[in-house]
Design an enzyme around this catalytic site. Sequence first.
Site, PDB file in Angstrom:
ATOM      1  N   LYS A 169       3.275   3.295  -1.352  1.00 10.58           N
ATOM      2  CA  LYS A 169       3.386   1.905  -0.905  1.00 10.58           C
ATOM      3  C   LYS A 169       1.973   1.407  -0.605  1.00 10.58           C
ATOM      4  CE  LYS A 169       3.305  -0.643   2.423  1.00 10.58           C
ATOM      5  NZ  LYS A 169       2.629  -1.872   2.005  1.00 10.58           N
ATOM      6  N   GLY A 200       5.024  -3.617  -1.500  1.00  8.71           N
ATOM      7  CA  GLY A 200       5.979  -4.373  -0.676  1.00  8.71           C
ATOM      8  C   GLY A 200       5.448  -4.455   0.735  1.00  8.71           C
ATOM      9  N   GLU A 244      -4.671   8.706   8.937  1.00  8.13           N
ATOM     10  CA  GLU A 244      -6.105   8.359   8.961  1.00  8.13           C
ATOM     11  C   GLU A 244      -6.177   6.959   9.544  1.00  8.13           C
ATOM     12  OE1 GLU A 244      -8.382  10.353   8.305  1.00  8.13           O
ATOM     13  OE2 GLU A 244      -7.548  11.871   6.975  1.00  8.13           O
ATOM     14  N   CYS A 278     -13.365   1.943   8.473  1.00  4.31           N
ATOM     15  CA  CYS A 278     -12.838   2.707   9.611  1.00  4.31           C
ATOM     16  C   CYS A 278     -13.939   3.516  10.282  1.00  4.31           C
ATOM     17  CB  CYS A 278     -11.721   3.628   9.139  1.00  4.31           C
ATOM     18  SG  CYS A 278     -12.208   4.653   7.735  1.00  4.31           S
ATOM     19  N   GLU A 377     -11.249  -1.781  18.054  1.00  6.71           N
ATOM     20  CA  GLU A 377     -11.735  -1.889  16.678  1.00  6.71           C
ATOM     21  C   GLU A 377     -11.683  -3.355  16.250  1.00  6.71           C
ATOM     22  OE1 GLU A 377      -9.282  -0.401  13.412  1.00  6.71           O
ATOM     23  OE2 GLU A 377     -11.025   0.703  12.701  1.00  6.71           O
TER      24      GLU A 377
HETATM   25  P1  NAD Z   1      -2.399  -1.753   8.546  1.00  9.40           P
HETATM   26  O1  NAD Z   1      -2.059  -0.640   9.489  1.00  9.40           O
HETATM   27  O2  NAD Z   1      -2.061  -3.129   8.940  1.00  9.40           O
HETATM   28  O3  NAD Z   1      -1.689  -1.520   7.141  1.00  9.40           O
HETATM   29  C1  NAD Z   1      -1.866  -0.315   6.413  1.00  9.40           C
HETATM   30  C2  NAD Z   1      -0.669  -0.123   5.508  1.00  9.40           C
HETATM   31  O4  NAD Z   1       0.485   0.100   6.326  1.00  9.40           O
HETATM   32  C3  NAD Z   1      -0.330  -1.343   4.630  1.00  9.40           C
HETATM   33  O5  NAD Z   1       0.094  -0.884   3.369  1.00  9.40           O
HETATM   34  C4  NAD Z   1       0.816  -1.983   5.382  1.00  9.40           C
HETATM   35  O6  NAD Z   1       1.670  -2.749   4.554  1.00  9.40           O
HETATM   36  C5  NAD Z   1       1.533  -0.749   5.904  1.00  9.40           C
HETATM   37  N1  NAD Z   1       2.447  -0.978   7.025  1.00  9.40           N
HETATM   38  C6  NAD Z   1       2.464  -2.012   7.896  1.00  9.40           C
HETATM   39  N2  NAD Z   1       3.509  -1.888   8.737  1.00  9.40           N
HETATM   40  C7  NAD Z   1       4.156  -0.742   8.397  1.00  9.40           C
HETATM   41  C8  NAD Z   1       5.311  -0.071   8.885  1.00  9.40           C
HETATM   42  N3  NAD Z   1       6.021  -0.559   9.893  1.00  9.40           N
HETATM   43  N4  NAD Z   1       5.671   1.076   8.303  1.00  9.40           N
HETATM   44  C9  NAD Z   1       4.969   1.595   7.268  1.00  9.40           C
HETATM   45  N5  NAD Z   1       3.878   0.994   6.744  1.00  9.40           N
HETATM   46  C10 NAD Z   1       3.476  -0.151   7.310  1.00  9.40           C
HETATM   47  O7  NAD Z   1      -3.947  -1.577   8.222  1.00  9.40           O
HETATM   48  P2  NAD Z   1      -4.848  -2.502   7.304  1.00  9.40           P
HETATM   49  O8  NAD Z   1      -5.099  -3.759   8.052  1.00  9.40           O
HETATM   50  O9  NAD Z   1      -4.283  -2.567   5.932  1.00  9.40           O
HETATM   51  O10 NAD Z   1      -6.188  -1.617   7.233  1.00  9.40           O
HETATM   52  C11 NAD Z   1      -7.147  -1.623   8.226  1.00  9.40           C
HETATM   53  C12 NAD Z   1      -6.955  -0.464   9.174  1.00  9.40           C
HETATM   54  O11 NAD Z   1      -6.982   0.758   8.446  1.00  9.40           O
HETATM   55  C13 NAD Z   1      -8.079  -0.347  10.177  1.00  9.40           C
HETATM   56  O12 NAD Z   1      -7.555  -0.059  11.454  1.00  9.40           O
HETATM   57  C14 NAD Z   1      -8.914   0.820   9.679  1.00  9.40           C
HETATM   58  O13 NAD Z   1      -9.672   1.478  10.654  1.00  9.40           O
HETATM   59  C15 NAD Z   1      -7.864   1.691   9.081  1.00  9.40           C
HETATM   60  N6  NAD Z   1      -8.452   2.601   8.074  1.00  9.40           N
HETATM   61  C16 NAD Z   1      -8.586   3.923   8.363  1.00  9.40           C
HETATM   62  C17 NAD Z   1      -9.190   4.781   7.451  1.00  9.40           C
HETATM   63  C18 NAD Z   1      -9.339   6.255   7.720  1.00  9.40           C
HETATM   64  O14 NAD Z   1      -9.535   7.002   6.766  1.00  9.40           O
HETATM   65  N7  NAD Z   1      -9.266   6.698   8.955  1.00  9.40           N
HETATM   66  C19 NAD Z   1      -9.645   4.275   6.243  1.00  9.40           C
HETATM   67  C20 NAD Z   1      -9.495   2.932   5.972  1.00  9.40           C
HETATM   68  C21 NAD Z   1      -8.882   2.100   6.903  1.00  9.40           C
END
Ligand code: NAD
Length: 471
Positions: A169, A200, A244, A278, A377
């Site tokens: 996803k 989605g 992550e 991140c 963050e």
């Molecule tokens: P997000 O948590 O909003 O979304 C990440 C993914 O999760 C998306 O595909 C989203 O649709 C999905 N998602 C949202 N709600 C969900 C649910 N209830 N159940 C399952 N999946 C769900 O994050 P973002 O805004 O897309 O990305 C930024 C964040 O990602 C930042 O906090 C960043 O630090 C983190 N990040 C971490 C790493 C790492 O390796 N540690 C790398 C890149 C980004």
Amino acid sequence: MQHIDKIYLNGEFVTPHGEEYFTLYNPATEEAIGRVRLADEVDAERAIAAAKAAFPGWSKTRKAERIEVLQRMHNAVVACEDALLDAIVTEYGAPKVRGRWMAQYPADVIAQAIETLENFEFVEQAGHAQVIMTPVGVAGLITPWNSNAGFICNKLATAMAAGCTAVIKPSEMSAIQTQIITEALHKANIPAGVFNIITGRGEVVGDVINHHPDIAKISFTGSTAVGKHIVASSAQSLKRVTLELGGKSPTIILDDADVAQSVPLVLAAGFMNSGQACVAGTRILVPRSRQTEFERAIVEAISTIQTGDPRDEKTEIGPMVSQKQWQRVQDYIRLGIEEGATLLAGGEGRPCGLEKGWFIKPTLFCGHNQMRIAREEIFGPVLVLIPYDDEAEALAIANDTHYGLSALVLSGDHQRGIRLAQQIESGRVMVNTLAHEPKAPFGGFKQSGLGREMGKWGMQAYLEAKAIMAG
Ligand code: NAD
């Protein structure tokens, strides 16, 4: 306008059952550039069923067969690098130089997974027991927008190397990048059902993955808030979970650090990926005895940074990915001012001359570690300089955070830097370098994550150890 109206199910591009459309924007111009038809719960159920049906066959493949398939994947993904670069810059606004790295990364991580698989021992002896590492089952792989193609390929290649099948996803905001990668993977002729890609919404498709009894493992990259939700909602079936998550990484400048050598590293770490990384080093710890010297040098260097058109090779900071993210960063800049932090560079509003696009002024505050701008963050080009009195205090401030993903230590004495690195509570600590090492485990302490990706550590996360004792 690009129209993406297919998902990838059981080896085929098919029209989703879901009927909702999501608009894609170019963040540098704010123009709508595409529409993607989103998968829904029915599509998620179908994808999980396809991956479940493919699991018995794929999990029994031999190492050599998996390597052959992964090699085909690698070749196909290498071939789409230029298309991917264009999509990364257009859909996400990554500055071109950074975008090139991001367009090569998906193929690089597949190559890493192949190398890991080649060297991995699936069977070991432990006393009288034979220990067999067994694929855990169907994996749900969930990616964020800030390196969507790289995360899809890393998670999928590792899952497949371990013998798992997958439902992916991806972020709904990265549908053009996802389309390019999906077409490449399709060309690799992977057995039907081994991977399925369903773009989605997280709260729709993601939540089916979180709860479904046929998903054995989730690998998630994204925010800490969603990571916690996944742990809670997957607990019913005790899924294996790798997370992550976010960070608030410290850059510790020791009192023997050279200004000219340190400042470029400080800013490269802080403004990495336009601040949308991140691992970004967003808390800059400076010795009070040299605060003025470093403040001046950093402010001077920020004034030379080019923010703007991500297609311009000289641009170092591109736009925020969305209007929502732009607003969020603006709110944090305002909060920093309200909290009493000293604004040293940047501030609210768009950079001079940029009326369109979700651009932020590269911003530097001076404050203390209890301020929200130093604890939360922000995910934008906003840094906080935090003065300290001695090394013990620097270490205490560095570790005084809920996060623990990455850290950077700058010192004129390499051994001193390493001694400090050993005491920092973080999955990665770099000393006088920002060089990436893809063979090393990647992941976070504390609320930056659970488990590790990359190398044998990443692979083990898709396997269960089974001990067989025969009398
Ligand atoms: P997000 O948590 O909003 O979304 C990440 C993914 O999760 C998306 O595909 C989203 O649709 C999905 N998602 C949202 N709600 C969900 C649910 N209830 N159940 C399952 N999946 C769900 O994050 P973002 O805004 O897309 O990305 C930024 C964040 O990602 C930042 O906090 C960043 O630090 C983190 N990040 C971490 C790493 C790492 O390796 N540690 C790398 C890149 C980004």
